[in-house]
Scaffold this motif. Structure first.
Motif, PDB file in Angstrom:
ATOM      1  N   LEU A  50     -96.043  78.850 -13.456  1.00  0.00           N
ATOM      2  CA  LEU A  50     -94.601  79.056 -13.354  1.00  0.00           C
ATOM      3  C   LEU A  50     -93.971  79.151 -14.744  1.00  0.00           C
ATOM      4  O   LEU A  50     -94.400  78.481 -15.678  1.00  0.00           O
ATOM      5  CB  LEU A  50     -93.954  77.904 -12.590  1.00  0.00           C
ATOM      6  N   GLN A  51     -92.939  79.946 -14.833  1.00  0.00           N
ATOM      7  CA  GLN A  51     -92.186  80.083 -16.078  1.00  0.00           C
ATOM      8  C   GLN A  51     -91.711  78.733 -16.595  1.00  0.00           C
ATOM      9  O   GLN A  51     -91.689  78.486 -17.810  1.00  0.00           O
ATOM     10  CB  GLN A  51     -90.977  80.990 -15.824  1.00  0.00           C
ATOM     11  N   VAL A  52     -91.386  77.817 -15.693  1.00  0.00           N
ATOM     12  CA  VAL A  52     -90.824  76.526 -16.093  1.00  0.00           C
ATOM     13  C   VAL A  52     -91.880  75.440 -16.293  1.00  0.00           C
ATOM     14  O   VAL A  52     -91.546  74.327 -16.696  1.00  0.00           O
ATOM     15  CB  VAL A  52     -89.796  76.039 -15.047  1.00  0.00           C
ATOM     16  N   ASP A  53     -93.148  75.744 -16.009  1.00  0.00           N
ATOM     17  CA  ASP A  53     -94.196  74.727 -16.101  1.00  0.00           C
ATOM     18  C   ASP A  53     -94.591  74.489 -17.554  1.00  0.00           C
ATOM     19  O   ASP A  53     -94.984  75.411 -18.254  1.00  0.00           O
ATOM     20  CB  ASP A  53     -95.422  75.161 -15.287  1.00  0.00           C
ATOM     21  N   GLU A  54     -94.524  73.230 -17.981  1.00  0.00           N
ATOM     22  CA  GLU A  54     -94.853  72.871 -19.361  1.00  0.00           C
ATOM     23  C   GLU A  54     -96.147  72.065 -19.478  1.00  0.00           C
ATOM     24  O   GLU A  54     -96.515  71.642 -20.577  1.00  0.00           O
ATOM     25  CB  GLU A  54     -93.706  72.042 -19.955  1.00  0.00           C
ATOM     26  N   THR A  55     -96.841  71.866 -18.365  1.00  0.00           N
ATOM     27  CA  THR A  55     -97.956  70.925 -18.338  1.00  0.00           C
ATOM     28  C   THR A  55     -99.301  71.565 -18.045  1.00  0.00           C
ATOM     29  O   THR A  55    -100.317  71.225 -18.660  1.00  0.00           O
ATOM     30  CB  THR A  55     -97.685  69.823 -17.288  1.00  0.00           C
ATOM     31  N   ILE A  56     -99.360  72.494 -17.114  1.00  0.00           N
ATOM     32  CA  ILE A  56    -100.634  72.943 -16.574  1.00  0.00           C
ATOM     33  C   ILE A  56    -101.529  73.616 -17.614  1.00  0.00           C
ATOM     34  O   ILE A  56    -102.741  73.394 -17.635  1.00  0.00           O
ATOM     35  CB  ILE A  56    -100.428  73.879 -15.356  1.00  0.00           C
ATOM     36  N   GLU A  57    -100.952  74.424 -18.490  1.00  0.00           N
ATOM     37  CA  GLU A  57    -101.785  75.153 -19.449  1.00  0.00           C
ATOM     38  C   GLU A  57    -102.505  74.186 -20.387  1.00  0.00           C
ATOM     39  O   GLU A  57    -103.705  74.325 -20.652  1.00  0.00           O
ATOM     40  CB  GLU A  57    -100.927  76.137 -20.251  1.00  0.00           C
ATOM     41  N   GLU A  58    -101.800  73.180 -20.877  1.00  0.00           N
ATOM     42  CA  GLU A  58    -102.423  72.194 -21.752  1.00  0.00           C
ATOM     43  C   GLU A  58    -103.510  71.408 -21.004  1.00  0.00           C
ATOM     44  O   GLU A  58    -104.586  71.137 -21.551  1.00  0.00           O
ATOM     45  CB  GLU A  58    -101.361  71.233 -22.284  1.00  0.00           C
ATOM     46  N   ASP A  59    -103.233  71.064 -19.743  1.00  0.00           N
ATOM     47  CA  ASP A  59    -104.225  70.343 -18.953  1.00  0.00           C
ATOM     48  C   ASP A  59    -105.502  71.162 -18.783  1.00  0.00           C
ATOM     49  O   ASP A  59    -106.615  70.628 -18.852  1.00  0.00           O
ATOM     50  CB  ASP A  59    -103.646  69.997 -17.576  1.00  0.00           C
ATOM     51  N   PHE A  60    -105.350  72.446 -18.533  1.00  0.00           N
ATOM     52  CA  PHE A  60    -106.526  73.297 -18.330  1.00  0.00           C
ATOM     53  C   PHE A  60    -107.363  73.401 -19.599  1.00  0.00           C
ATOM     54  O   PHE A  60    -108.596  73.415 -19.542  1.00  0.00           O
ATOM     55  CB  PHE A  60    -106.094  74.686 -17.857  1.00  0.00           C
ATOM     56  N   ARG A  61    -106.702  73.469 -20.717  1.00  0.00           N
ATOM     57  CA  ARG A  61    -107.463  73.581 -21.976  1.00  0.00           C
ATOM     58  C   ARG A  61    -108.144  72.255 -22.317  1.00  0.00           C
ATOM     59  O   ARG A  61    -109.120  72.240 -23.059  1.00  0.00           O
ATOM     60  CB  ARG A  61    -106.548  74.055 -23.097  1.00  0.00           C
ATOM     61  N   ARG A  62    -107.662  71.172 -21.754  1.00  0.00           N
ATOM     62  CA  ARG A  62    -108.345  69.880 -21.909  1.00  0.00           C
ATOM     63  C   ARG A  62    -109.563  69.799 -20.997  1.00  0.00           C
ATOM     64  O   ARG A  62    -110.607  69.255 -21.381  1.00  0.00           O
ATOM     65  CB  ARG A  62    -107.393  68.731 -21.576  1.00  0.00           C
ATOM     66  N   MET A  63    -109.448  70.313 -19.791  1.00  0.00           N
ATOM     67  CA  MET A  63    -110.514  70.149 -18.801  1.00  0.00           C
ATOM     68  C   MET A  63    -111.655  71.140 -18.949  1.00  0.00           C
ATOM     69  O   MET A  63    -112.811  70.814 -18.658  1.00  0.00           O
ATOM     70  CB  MET A  63    -109.933  70.278 -17.378  1.00  0.00           C
ATOM     71  N   ILE A  64    -111.341  72.357 -19.392  1.00  0.00           N
ATOM     72  CA  ILE A  64    -112.344  73.428 -19.408  1.00  0.00           C
ATOM     73  C   ILE A  64    -112.618  73.822 -20.852  1.00  0.00           C
ATOM     74  O   ILE A  64    -111.786  74.482 -21.494  1.00  0.00           O
ATOM     75  CB  ILE A  64    -111.865  74.643 -18.599  1.00  0.00           C
ATOM     76  N   PRO A  65    -113.772  73.430 -21.396  1.00  0.00           N
ATOM     77  CA  PRO A  65    -114.076  73.708 -22.802  1.00  0.00           C
ATOM     78  C   PRO A  65    -114.082  75.215 -23.094  1.00  0.00           C
ATOM     79  O   PRO A  65    -114.547  76.011 -22.275  1.00  0.00           O
ATOM     80  CB  PRO A  65    -115.477  73.104 -22.989  1.00  0.00           C
ATOM     81  N   GLN A  66    -113.561  75.566 -24.251  1.00  0.00           N
ATOM     82  CA  GLN A  66    -113.440  76.969 -24.630  1.00  0.00           C
ATOM     83  C   GLN A  66    -114.787  77.661 -24.727  1.00  0.00           C
ATOM     84  O   GLN A  66    -114.891  78.868 -24.485  1.00  0.00           O
ATOM     85  CB  GLN A  66    -112.693  77.085 -25.962  1.00  0.00           C
TER      86      GLN A  66
END
Length: 251
Positions: free
Chosen positions: A21-37
């Motif tokens: 969502l345009q207003v979501d400030e949390t999910i992207e950071e969480d995903f980069r924590r959970m799934i190694p690059q």
């Protein structure tokens, strides 16, 4: 200018697409924590969403989902693309979300937090799940109904009564812990589900599981776990918190 020859080198890592969502400030950071690059490539696009979360503003996102999905890199073939909104999936419908996304991007699978949560609950063998939601009853209640329709008992749920999405991202983790603890004291539960991709839940899951003696699931946690499983990633390659982080996804 001299035209210099070059070779094409394809990246063999699975590609994960996330529509947030345009207003979501949390999910992207969480995903980069959970799934190694080094294990997967994550591409993110955003869908317009209202500053206030109501059934009408959530359901309206369906109109913009195809365009948001189409903004993911068109030359990429995705292992899985996810729509990152628990309430949105519930009100739009998981089947319709899948159809809207799949029509706009090349992907082998489509998922969402509701489908991921039900998959995780079944994988862990749970049957009585309490829900913590940040939202008003008209937004939170359909999630409970979706769980119950899937055969999961929801003895009780608790919410913060919030409508402003920017405030959801700023709800203190301590408040989330207090709500989950209060919920677990109200009725016998097999687990607690922290609903909403904008809630800051990853850091509190291990502590809550230890305090409550129960599995604790959250929207971002189950979605990252389910996407990774659909992409063929091993549990050992992930950084998913809690007991779910030790369980392979069963599709």
């Amino acid at each position: 200018m001299v035209q210099f020859p070059y070779e094409i080198a394809e990246d063999t890592r699975p590609r994960l697409g996330l529509i947030t969502l345009q207003v979501d400030e949390t999910i992207e950071e969480d995903f980069r924590r959970m799934i190694p690059q080094d294990k997967a490539r994550l591409h993110v696009t955003r869908v317009p969403s209202g500053a206030e979360l109501t059934p009408d503003t959530i359901a309206a996102m369906a109109d913009d989902l195809p365009q948001a999905a189409a903004l993911l890199p068109p030359a990429a073939r995705f292992s899985v693309v996810a729509y990152g909104c628990t309430s949105g999936t519930t009100l739009i419908g998981a089947a319709r979300v899948q159809a809207l996304v799949a029509a706009s991007v090349t992907t082998e699978a489509v998922t969402n937090p509701l489908t991921a949560a039900l998959t995780a609950i079944r994988a862990l063998g749970l049957s009585r799940v309490g829900i913590v939601s940040p939202y008003i009853p008209s937004v939170a209640a359909p999630i409970r109904a979706a769980f119950e329709t899937a055969g999961i008992a929801v003895p009780d749920m608790i919410g913060f009564g919030e409508e402003i999405e920017a405030r959801v991202a700023r709800i203190a983790p301590a408040s989330i812990c207090a709500a989950a603890t209060a919920l677990a004291s109200q009725a016998p539960l097999d687990a607690v589900f922290l609903s909403c991709t904008n809630l800051r839940t990853l850091e509190v899951i291990p502590t809550l599981e230890e305090q409550l003696g129960l599995p604790v699931l959250s929207s971002n946690q189950v979605l990252g776990w389910h996407m990774a499983g659909l992409a063929g990633l091993a549990v050992a390659d992930l950084a998913v918190p809690g007991v779910l982080g030790k369980k392979a996804a069963q599709h």
